[in-house]
Enzyme design. Structure first.
Site, mmCIF file in Angstrom:
data_model
loop_
_atom_site.group_PDB
_atom_site.id
_atom_site.type_symbol
_atom_site.label_atom_id
_atom_site.label_comp_id
_atom_site.label_asym_id
_atom_site.label_seq_id
_atom_site.Cartn_x
_atom_site.Cartn_y
_atom_site.Cartn_z
ATOM 1 N N GLU A 13 37.525 42.805 43.392
ATOM 2 C CA GLU A 13 37.406 43.884 42.407
ATOM 3 C C GLU A 13 37.523 45.275 43.043
ATOM 4 O O GLU A 13 37.079 46.267 42.474
ATOM 5 C CB GLU A 13 36.067 43.757 41.671
ATOM 6 C CG GLU A 13 35.910 42.458 40.908
ATOM 7 C CD GLU A 13 34.550 42.322 40.266
ATOM 8 O OE1 GLU A 13 34.295 43.007 39.264
ATOM 9 O OE2 GLU A 13 33.724 41.534 40.776
ATOM 10 N N SER A 134 34.593 40.711 36.549
ATOM 11 C CA SER A 134 35.859 41.155 35.958
ATOM 12 C C SER A 134 36.738 39.989 35.515
ATOM 13 O O SER A 134 37.959 40.105 35.467
ATOM 14 C CB SER A 134 36.645 42.041 36.941
ATOM 15 O OG SER A 134 35.968 43.241 37.173
ATOM 16 N N TYR A 198 41.444 45.526 31.758
ATOM 17 C CA TYR A 198 41.851 46.733 32.462
ATOM 18 C C TYR A 198 43.231 47.260 32.074
ATOM 19 O O TYR A 198 43.767 48.124 32.761
ATOM 20 C CB TYR A 198 41.764 46.488 33.972
ATOM 21 C CG TYR A 198 40.359 46.167 34.396
ATOM 22 C CD1 TYR A 198 39.357 47.125 34.288
ATOM 23 C CD2 TYR A 198 40.006 44.910 34.847
ATOM 24 C CE1 TYR A 198 38.045 46.842 34.639
ATOM 25 C CE2 TYR A 198 38.692 44.615 35.209
ATOM 26 C CZ TYR A 198 37.725 45.584 35.102
ATOM 27 O OH TYR A 198 36.436 45.292 35.443
ATOM 28 N N ARG A 237 24.433 45.569 32.183
ATOM 29 C CA ARG A 237 25.158 45.189 30.968
ATOM 30 C C ARG A 237 25.137 43.678 30.852
ATOM 31 O O ARG A 237 25.536 42.979 31.790
ATOM 32 C CB ARG A 237 26.590 45.700 31.028
ATOM 33 C CG ARG A 237 27.212 46.007 29.669
ATOM 34 C CD ARG A 237 28.702 46.205 29.748
ATOM 35 N NE ARG A 237 29.352 44.931 30.000
ATOM 36 C CZ ARG A 237 30.146 44.684 31.036
ATOM 37 N NH1 ARG A 237 30.383 45.609 31.931
ATOM 38 N NH2 ARG A 237 30.687 43.489 31.181
ATOM 39 N N ASP A 239 26.288 40.170 28.806
ATOM 40 C CA ASP A 239 27.374 39.661 27.971
ATOM 41 C C ASP A 239 26.931 38.422 27.211
ATOM 42 O O ASP A 239 26.196 37.570 27.746
ATOM 43 C CB ASP A 239 28.587 39.314 28.840
ATOM 44 C CG ASP A 239 29.145 40.529 29.566
ATOM 45 O OD1 ASP A 239 28.910 41.663 29.097
ATOM 46 O OD2 ASP A 239 29.815 40.343 30.604
ATOM 47 N N GLU A 251 26.149 36.330 31.154
ATOM 48 C CA GLU A 251 25.856 36.880 32.474
ATOM 49 C C GLU A 251 25.352 38.309 32.342
ATOM 50 O O GLU A 251 25.501 38.935 31.289
ATOM 51 C CB GLU A 251 27.095 36.857 33.369
ATOM 52 C CG GLU A 251 28.241 37.710 32.859
ATOM 53 C CD GLU A 251 29.465 37.629 33.754
ATOM 54 O OE1 GLU A 251 29.516 38.389 34.740
ATOM 55 O OE2 GLU A 251 30.364 36.809 33.469
ATOM 56 N N ASN A 253 25.491 42.115 34.395
ATOM 57 C CA ASN A 253 26.185 42.912 35.404
ATOM 58 C C ASN A 253 25.245 44.006 35.893
ATOM 59 O O ASN A 253 24.797 44.844 35.095
ATOM 60 C CB ASN A 253 27.436 43.546 34.802
ATOM 61 C CG ASN A 253 28.391 42.512 34.231
ATOM 62 O OD1 ASN A 253 29.209 41.965 34.943
ATOM 63 N ND2 ASN A 253 28.276 42.236 32.944
ATOM 64 N N GLY A 257 31.125 48.478 35.349
ATOM 65 C CA GLY A 257 32.263 49.354 35.556
ATOM 66 C C GLY A 257 32.095 50.683 34.843
ATOM 67 O O GLY A 257 31.444 50.766 33.795
#
Length: 288
Positions: A13, A134, A198, A237, A239, A251, A253, A257
C-alpha cells in the site's frame, strides 16, 4: 512542535500512503504546524527515524510495517510520540482473524470463518490475507477450484477464509471513541476492490447511508465498541456488510486512508469537520 509525517513504507500500500501523507502534510502546514513529509522505504526505514529531528510522528503508513505495530514499537523505543494506536493494539487490529476472535467474545457478529478449503460448507467465500489492507489480495471464490487457486496465489501469507455476505457495504468513522457517521459504499463493478477504491468514478458514496435508523444506530454503536474494546486511539474506521437487518463486522482500520477518495474525511463532514480540522484533531488526540 515539529511533526514528521511518515509515509511510503515497504508494504503493498505504499502508493496510497504517499498520497495520504502528502495530503496530511499540506493540511498541517495550512493549519500553521511545522510539518514535513518523511518518506520511508526499505533502505532508510530505520535511519530516517533515528537521524531526523521531530517531536511527533504522524503515522500515514498503511499495511505491514505501517499499521501493524512494528513502526509504533520502534517509535516507542526512540521515545517519540505518534498518532494513532499503540504497537500492541495496532498489531492485533491488523490481524483480521485475531480481531474477529476477540470481538466475537463481545458479541460482535462477523461472517463464518473456515480454517482451510476442505472445511468450506458453502460458496461463495472470500479469501484474503489477514494482514493486508486496501482490498489487496482479495478473492471472491464461487467454487472449490477457485478457492484453491486463491490459496495458491496467496502462498506464503496467512489467509482468512470466510463466507461471502451479499449486502450493502458500510463503513463507520470513529474519532477519539466517538462514532462520526455511516457511509454506504456502492461500487459500479459490484466489488469494492483496489481499483474501485482508488479510481475516481468507480464507486459512489452515500453519506449519511440511507439505511434503517435501527441499522444506522447499530453500526455507530458497534464501531464505537470496537474502538473501545480494542483500546484504539485517534481515528479508526470499521467496515461492515448489512444483509437485511443483520450487520456483519469485517475489519477495523487503525490508519485510515486520507486521500481525495478516502472514506474517513467524507464521514467526518457529517459532523461538520473539514479535512484540515480532522487532521488537526488527530494530532491533538495524542497524549501530551
Amino acid at each position: 512542535m515539529k511533526i514528521a509525517v511518515l509515509m511510503g513504507g515497504i508494504s503493498s500500500e505504499k502508493e496510497v500512503s504517499l498520497r495520504t501523507g502528502a495530503a496530511i502534510t499540506a493540511a498541517l502546514q495550512r493549519k500553521g504546524y511545522d510539518a514535513f513529509s518523511l518518506v520511508l522505504d526499505k533502505d532508510n526505514f530505520v535511519t530516517a527515524l533515528t537521524n531526523t529531528e521531530f517531536d511527533l510522528a504522524y503515522v500515514a503508513l498503511h499495511g505491514e510495517f505501517g499499521e501493524d505495530g512494528r513502526v509504533q514499537a520502534f517509535l516507542d523505543i526512540l521515545e517519540k510520540k505518534y498518532t494513532g494506536s499503540g504497537y500492541v493494539e495496532s498489531g492485533i487490529s491488523m490481524n483480521k482473524t485475531l480481531t474477529k476472535k476477540i470481538l466475537d467474545s463481545y458479541g460482535v457478529l462477523s461472517p463464518k470463518t473456515y480454517e482451510k478449503v476442505e472445511d468450506i460448507e458453502k460458496y461463495p467465500v472470500v479469501i484474503k490475507p489477514t494482514t493486508e489492507g486496501s482490498s489487496v489480495g482479495l478473492y471472491i471464490c464461487q467454487n472449490e477450484a477457485e478457492a484453491r487457486n486463491a490459496v495458491e496465489a496467496l502462498v506464503g501469507k496467512e489467509i482468512l477464509i470466510e463466507d461471502f455476505i451479499k449486502g450493502d457495504e458500510l463503513t463507520v468513522g470513529v474519532l477519539n471513541g466517538e462514532a462520526l457517521g455511516v457511509l454506504r459504499i456502492k461500487p459500479i463493478s459490484g466489488v469494492y476492490d483496489y481499483e474501485s477504491k482508488y479510481t475516481k468514478g468507480m464507486t459512489e458514496y452515500e453519506f449519511p447511508a440511507q439505511i434503517s435508523e435501527a441499522s444506522y444506530d447499530e453500526a455507530m454503536k458497534i464501531s464505537a465498541k470496537v474502538h473501545k474494546e480494542l483500546n484504539l486511539k485517534g481515528a479508526t474506521r470499521s467496515d461492515f456488510i448489512l444483509r437485511g437487518e443483520e450487520l456483519f463486522f469485517l475489519e477495523v482500520n487503525t490508519s485510515p486512508g486520507m486521500t481525495e477518495t478516502s472514506l474517513l474525511p467524507k464521514i467526518a463532514t457529517l459532523k461538520n469537520i473539514d479535512f484540515d480540522t480532522l487532521v488537526e484533531k488527530i494530532v491533538c488526540s495524542v497524549e501530551k
